[in-house]
Scaffold this active site. Structure first.
Site, PDB file in Angstrom:
ATOM      1  N   GLY A 140       0.818  -1.216   0.000  1.00 44.45           N
ATOM      2  CA  GLY A 140       0.000   0.000   0.000  1.00 44.45           C
ATOM      3  C   GLY A 140       0.844   1.255   0.000  1.00 44.45           C
ATOM      4  O   GLY A 140       2.082   1.213   0.082  1.00 44.45           O
ATOM      5  N   LYS A 142      -0.790   5.574  -5.465  1.00 40.94           N
ATOM      6  CA  LYS A 142      -1.876   5.299  -6.413  1.00 40.94           C
ATOM      7  C   LYS A 142      -2.700   6.553  -6.702  1.00 40.94           C
ATOM      8  O   LYS A 142      -3.033   6.833  -7.856  1.00 40.94           O
ATOM      9  CB  LYS A 142      -2.795   4.189  -5.843  1.00 40.94           C
ATOM     10  CG  LYS A 142      -2.079   2.866  -5.640  1.00 40.94           C
ATOM     11  CD  LYS A 142      -2.948   1.840  -4.942  1.00 40.94           C
ATOM     12  CE  LYS A 142      -3.225   2.117  -3.495  1.00 40.94           C
ATOM     13  NZ  LYS A 142      -2.075   2.036  -2.586  1.00 40.94           N
ATOM     14  N   SER A 152       7.866   8.596 -11.281  1.00 43.57           N
ATOM     15  CA  SER A 152       7.447   9.758 -10.504  1.00 43.57           C
ATOM     16  C   SER A 152       8.653  10.283  -9.728  1.00 43.57           C
ATOM     17  O   SER A 152       9.385   9.513  -9.105  1.00 43.57           O
ATOM     18  CB  SER A 152       6.320   9.343  -9.556  1.00 43.57           C
ATOM     19  OG  SER A 152       5.957  10.404  -8.718  1.00 43.57           O
ATOM     20  N   ALA A 206      -8.036   3.271   3.193  1.00 42.31           N
ATOM     21  CA  ALA A 206      -7.160   3.875   2.184  1.00 42.31           C
ATOM     22  C   ALA A 206      -6.946   5.357   2.485  1.00 42.31           C
ATOM     23  O   ALA A 206      -7.799   6.016   3.072  1.00 42.31           O
ATOM     24  CB  ALA A 206      -7.796   3.734   0.798  1.00 42.31           C
ATOM     25  N   GLY A 207      -5.794   5.844   2.083  1.00 39.38           N
ATOM     26  CA  GLY A 207      -5.514   7.276   2.137  1.00 39.38           C
ATOM     27  C   GLY A 207      -4.716   7.593   0.891  1.00 39.38           C
ATOM     28  O   GLY A 207      -3.548   7.215   0.791  1.00 39.38           O
ATOM     29  N   GLN A 220      -5.037  -0.184  -1.102  1.00 42.58           N
ATOM     30  CA  GLN A 220      -4.060  -1.063  -0.455  1.00 42.58           C
ATOM     31  C   GLN A 220      -3.052  -1.575  -1.512  1.00 42.58           C
ATOM     32  O   GLN A 220      -2.808  -0.874  -2.473  1.00 42.58           O
ATOM     33  CB  GLN A 220      -4.739  -2.233   0.293  1.00 42.58           C
ATOM     34  CG  GLN A 220      -5.527  -1.800   1.522  1.00 42.58           C
ATOM     35  CD  GLN A 220      -6.882  -1.179   1.228  1.00 42.58           C
ATOM     36  OE1 GLN A 220      -7.696  -1.795   0.580  1.00 42.58           O
ATOM     37  NE2 GLN A 220      -7.134   0.024   1.712  1.00 42.58           N
ATOM     38  N   GLY A 238       8.471  13.200  -7.616  1.00 39.83           N
ATOM     39  CA  GLY A 238       8.038  14.135  -6.582  1.00 39.83           C
ATOM     40  C   GLY A 238       6.543  14.006  -6.410  1.00 39.83           C
ATOM     41  O   GLY A 238       5.860  13.418  -7.257  1.00 39.83           O
ATOM     42  N   GLY A 243      -1.479   8.538  10.342  1.00 35.31           N
ATOM     43  CA  GLY A 243      -0.289   9.278  10.780  1.00 35.31           C
ATOM     44  C   GLY A 243       0.786   8.358  11.336  1.00 35.31           C
ATOM     45  O   GLY A 243       1.820   8.813  11.821  1.00 35.31           O
TER      46      GLY A 243
HETATM   47  P1  GDP Z   1      -1.531   5.774  -2.053  1.00 39.24           P
HETATM   48  O1  GDP Z   1      -2.252   5.286  -0.849  1.00 39.24           O
HETATM   49  O2  GDP Z   1      -0.987   4.648  -2.884  1.00 39.24           O
HETATM   50  O3  GDP Z   1      -2.324   6.738  -2.879  1.00 39.24           O
HETATM   51  O4  GDP Z   1      -0.247   6.567  -1.500  1.00 39.24           O
HETATM   52  P2  GDP Z   1      -0.228   7.611  -0.267  1.00 39.24           P
HETATM   53  O5  GDP Z   1      -0.883   8.852  -0.670  1.00 39.24           O
HETATM   54  O6  GDP Z   1      -0.724   6.939   0.974  1.00 39.24           O
HETATM   55  O7  GDP Z   1       1.318   7.766  -0.054  1.00 39.24           O
HETATM   56  C1  GDP Z   1       2.163   8.234  -1.051  1.00 39.24           C
HETATM   57  C2  GDP Z   1       2.878   9.489  -0.516  1.00 39.24           C
HETATM   58  O8  GDP Z   1       3.968   9.784  -1.349  1.00 39.24           O
HETATM   59  C3  GDP Z   1       2.000  10.731  -0.539  1.00 39.24           C
HETATM   60  O9  GDP Z   1       2.368  11.544   0.539  1.00 39.24           O
HETATM   61  C4  GDP Z   1       2.360  11.378  -1.875  1.00 39.24           C
HETATM   62  O10 GDP Z   1       2.158  12.789  -1.863  1.00 39.24           O
HETATM   63  C5  GDP Z   1       3.821  11.054  -1.955  1.00 39.24           C
HETATM   64  N1  GDP Z   1       4.370  10.879  -3.313  1.00 39.24           N
HETATM   65  C6  GDP Z   1       3.774  10.319  -4.405  1.00 39.24           C
HETATM   66  N2  GDP Z   1       4.657  10.248  -5.427  1.00 39.24           N
HETATM   67  C7  GDP Z   1       5.821  10.755  -4.962  1.00 39.24           C
HETATM   68  C8  GDP Z   1       7.116  10.919  -5.537  1.00 39.24           C
HETATM   69  O11 GDP Z   1       7.380  10.547  -6.667  1.00 39.24           O
HETATM   70  N3  GDP Z   1       8.074  11.466  -4.737  1.00 39.24           N
HETATM   71  C9  GDP Z   1       7.838  11.848  -3.468  1.00 39.24           C
HETATM   72  N4  GDP Z   1       8.830  12.386  -2.774  1.00 39.24           N
HETATM   73  N5  GDP Z   1       6.635  11.724  -2.894  1.00 39.24           N
HETATM   74  C10 GDP Z   1       5.644  11.159  -3.634  1.00 39.24           C
HETATM   75  P1  IMO Z   2      -3.800   2.700   0.666  1.00 41.10           P
HETATM   76  O1  IMO Z   2      -4.968   2.494  -0.275  1.00 41.10           O
HETATM   77  C1  IMO Z   2      -1.180   0.918   3.655  1.00 41.10           C
HETATM   78  C2  IMO Z   2      -2.979  -2.070   6.315  1.00 41.10           C
HETATM   79  C3  IMO Z   2      -3.108  -1.715   7.791  1.00 41.10           C
HETATM   80  C4  IMO Z   2      -2.995  -3.087   8.402  1.00 41.10           C
HETATM   81  C5  IMO Z   2      -3.730  -3.975   7.401  1.00 41.10           C
HETATM   82  C6  IMO Z   2      -5.176  -4.269   7.750  1.00 41.10           C
HETATM   83  O2  IMO Z   2      -3.660   4.074   1.186  1.00 41.10           O
HETATM   84  O3  IMO Z   2      -2.555   2.135   0.064  1.00 41.10           O
HETATM   85  P2  IMO Z   2      -7.416  -2.816   7.704  1.00 41.10           P
HETATM   86  O4  IMO Z   2      -7.765  -1.536   8.390  1.00 41.10           O
HETATM   87  O5  IMO Z   2      -7.507  -2.768   6.218  1.00 41.10           O
HETATM   88  O6  IMO Z   2      -8.141  -4.001   8.263  1.00 41.10           O
HETATM   89  O7  IMO Z   2      -5.850  -3.050   8.070  1.00 41.10           O
HETATM   90  O8  IMO Z   2      -3.689  -3.288   6.169  1.00 41.10           O
HETATM   91  N1  IMO Z   2      -3.587  -1.095   5.377  1.00 41.10           N
HETATM   92  C7  IMO Z   2      -2.887  -0.252   4.624  1.00 41.10           C
HETATM   93  N2  IMO Z   2      -1.565  -0.013   4.559  1.00 41.10           N
HETATM   94  N3  IMO Z   2      -2.011   1.538   2.825  1.00 41.10           N
HETATM   95  C8  IMO Z   2      -3.337   1.296   2.844  1.00 41.10           C
HETATM   96  O9  IMO Z   2      -4.203   1.807   1.938  1.00 41.10           O
HETATM   97  C9  IMO Z   2      -3.842   0.391   3.810  1.00 41.10           C
HETATM   98  N4  IMO Z   2      -5.074  -0.064   4.126  1.00 41.10           N
HETATM   99  C10 IMO Z   2      -4.902  -0.975   5.072  1.00 41.10           C
HETATM  100  O10 IMO Z   2      -2.072  -0.859   8.194  1.00 41.10           O
HETATM  101  O11 IMO Z   2      -1.651  -3.498   8.419  1.00 41.10           O
HETATM  102 MG    MG Z   3      -2.216   5.506   1.230  1.00 36.05          MG
END
Ligand code: GDP
Ligand code: IMO
Ligand code: MG
Length: 423
Positions: free
Chosen positions: A12, A16, A408, A39-40, A221, A410, A299
């Site tokens: 995860g 994405k 990517s 998800a975040g 995830q 940044g 966080g």
């Molecule tokens: P997702 O759950 O797969 O959408 O990913 P998240 O948003 O949880 O985590 C990815 C983090 O990396 C976020 O804080 C993005 O702003 C950051 N990010 C994405 N692409 C890049 C990159 O190419 N470089 C850096 N430094 N940060 C990135």
């Molecule tokens: P995105 O979409 C990273 C992890 C949790 C835990 C396990 C089960 O942002 O990539 P849950 O609450 O789903 O039952 O937790 O899965 N987990 C993630 N780790 N990115 C995520 O989503 C996640 N969604 C769940 O930390 O280990």
């Molecule tokens: Mg995320």
């Protein structure tokens, strides 16, 4: 028309949300097919940062149709907060967001059950996001769930029955809780939800495809968190793999077109569970600090390590990945040497396939490559890539057998480079 799928290949947080946003102009429809507010997905553009939990990441790019599919689990209270924040920041969604009637509702008691089950597991806890994901999918599979469509039919009765069942379980676990605030916000969320389009998303998507519209499915995830193929039991409760797009939206397998597999240039994991290439040293801390590796939702500090090609190869295989996307390349800009796990040592024997169990006794075997020692963040095209960076890309492509089409450099939408490699 075909449906393209974008999904995470690691644990995860691969990035994405950012890439879905970047790719959205090429599509008419963006659809989430599984997961929920665990998800975040972070997007950055024009100096603004947004984190989406349940709403598809196509919401910022013009008048696209965004669909929350039947495979998603939806918390009305969290959805309301997310949607209101978007509306307040000038991004209206009422007309653009369609929600499947078959999506299951996360009830307030599902969240409490999530906490209760985690507490009962003690040291063996999964480290869930605490959003009630597991209990909601459990009710879906055991045929006890409450769905979005139920809001329109005998809702009070269905909710009361589910709540009573959950309260019995919580009593048997001797788990103390207070439902008042959670339930109040949740019921307000139910009222709020009523103004959105509830759809039969399988009909809608297939009709759109018939009309020649293009669809991008957004995974949540990652493959290593998949309920079947991930590092069980330290996984989430849905199928995060490509097949999940078929069951989570009602799209037939022969409709799947490109499968975009997205990974970080290194690897992270949040929550408990095995992570063979995890670093417990200064290098891990440095990756975490440079990559700002803290959960977008909880966080929580993300665990960091080198890229794991054994796990990635497995992810490429189970998803049928046709295009790779490498994220966060810039995070490794200052390293002298980059390592990549190319095999595992299990009981003294070297294996290059992903085994049944990686919980214990798995040691990473690394290849070492020279770092590129160049600031990648301002680069606009692959012509600017340093030699060592190209060598890293070539190495990964050889190992994984699929081309890396996007890099990517940044977090911003603009820091994205498409590679013009031959098919
Ligand atoms: P997702 O759950 O797969 O959408 O990913 P998240 O948003 O949880 O985590 C990815 C983090 O990396 C976020 O804080 C993005 O702003 C950051 N990010 C994405 N692409 C890049 C990159 O190419 N470089 C850096 N430094 N940060 C990135
Ligand atoms: P995105 O979409 C990273 C992890 C949790 C835990 C396990 C089960 O942002 O990539 P849950 O609450 O789903 O039952 O937790 O899965 N987990 C993630 N780790 N990115 C995520 O989503 C996640 N969604 C769940 O930390 O280990
Ligand atoms: Mg995320």
């Amino acid at each position: 028309m075909k449906v393209d799928v974008l999904l995470g290949l690691q644990w995860g947080d691969e990035g994405k949300g950012k890439v879905v946003d970047v790719l959205t102009p090429k599509y008419d429809v963006v659809a989430r097919f599984q997961g929920g507010p665990n998800a975040g997905h972070t997007l950055e553009f024009e100096g603004q940062k947004y984190v989406l939990r349940s709403i598809p990441s196509g919401i910022f790019q013009g008048n696209k149709v965004n669909i929350i599919g039947n495979g998603v689990v939806l918390d009305p209270a969290l959805f309301k907060a997310e949607a209101e924040a978007l509306e307040a920041s000038g991004h209206p969604l009422k007309e653009r967001l369609h929600i499947s009637k078959k999506a299951h509702l996360i009830l307030p008691t599902h969240r409490i059950l999530d906490a209760a089950y985690e507490a009962a597991k003690g040291d063996a806890k999964v480290g869930t996001t605490g959003k009630g994901i597991g209990p909601t999918y459990t009710d879906k599979v055991s045929r006890n769930g409450v769905r979005v469509g139920d809001i329109l039919h005998n809702f009070e009765q269905k909710y009361a029955a589910a709540k009573a069942r959950h309260e019995q379980i919580l009593k048997s676990l001797n788990y103390e809780y207070d439902l008042t605030e959670l339930e109040k916000a949740w019921l307000e969320g139910i009222e709020y939800l009523k103004q959105f389009h509830f759809v039969d998303s399988e009909h809608e998507i297939n009709n759109l495809l018939k009309d020649g519209k293009s669809v991008l499915c957004e995974g949540a995830q990652g493959t290593m968190l998949d309920i079947d193929f991930g590092s069980y039991p330290f996984v989430t409760s849905s199928n995060t793999v490509c097949a999940g797009a078929c069951t989570g939206l009602g799209v037939a397998p022969n409709r799947i077109g490109e499968v975009y597999g997205i990974f970080k240039a290194y690897c992270t994991r949040v929550g408990a569970g095995p992570f063979p290439s995890e670093l417990f040293d200064e290098t891990g801390d440095k990756i975490g600090a440079l990559g700002h590796e803290f959960g977008a939702v909880t966080g929580r500090k993300r665990r960091c390590g080198w890229i794991d090609l054994v796990a990635l190869k497995y992810s490429v295989m189970v998803n049928g990945v046709t295009r790779l996307i490498m994220m966060k390349s810039d995070v490794l800009d200052t390293f002298d040497t980059i390592k990549a796990c190319v095999a595992y040592k299990v009981n003294g024997e070297e294996i290059d396939y992903f085994p049944y169990d990686i919980t214990e006794g798995v040691e990473p075997v690394y290849a070492e490559l020279p770092g590129w020692k160049t600031d990648m963040t301002k680069m606009q095209s692959e012509d600017e890539f340093p030699e060592e960076f190209n060598a890293y890309l070539t190495f990964l492509e050889e190992q994984l057998g699929v081309q890396i089409k996007i890099v990517s450099v940044g977090p911003d939408r603009a820091q994205t480079i498409e590679r013009y490699t031959e098919e």
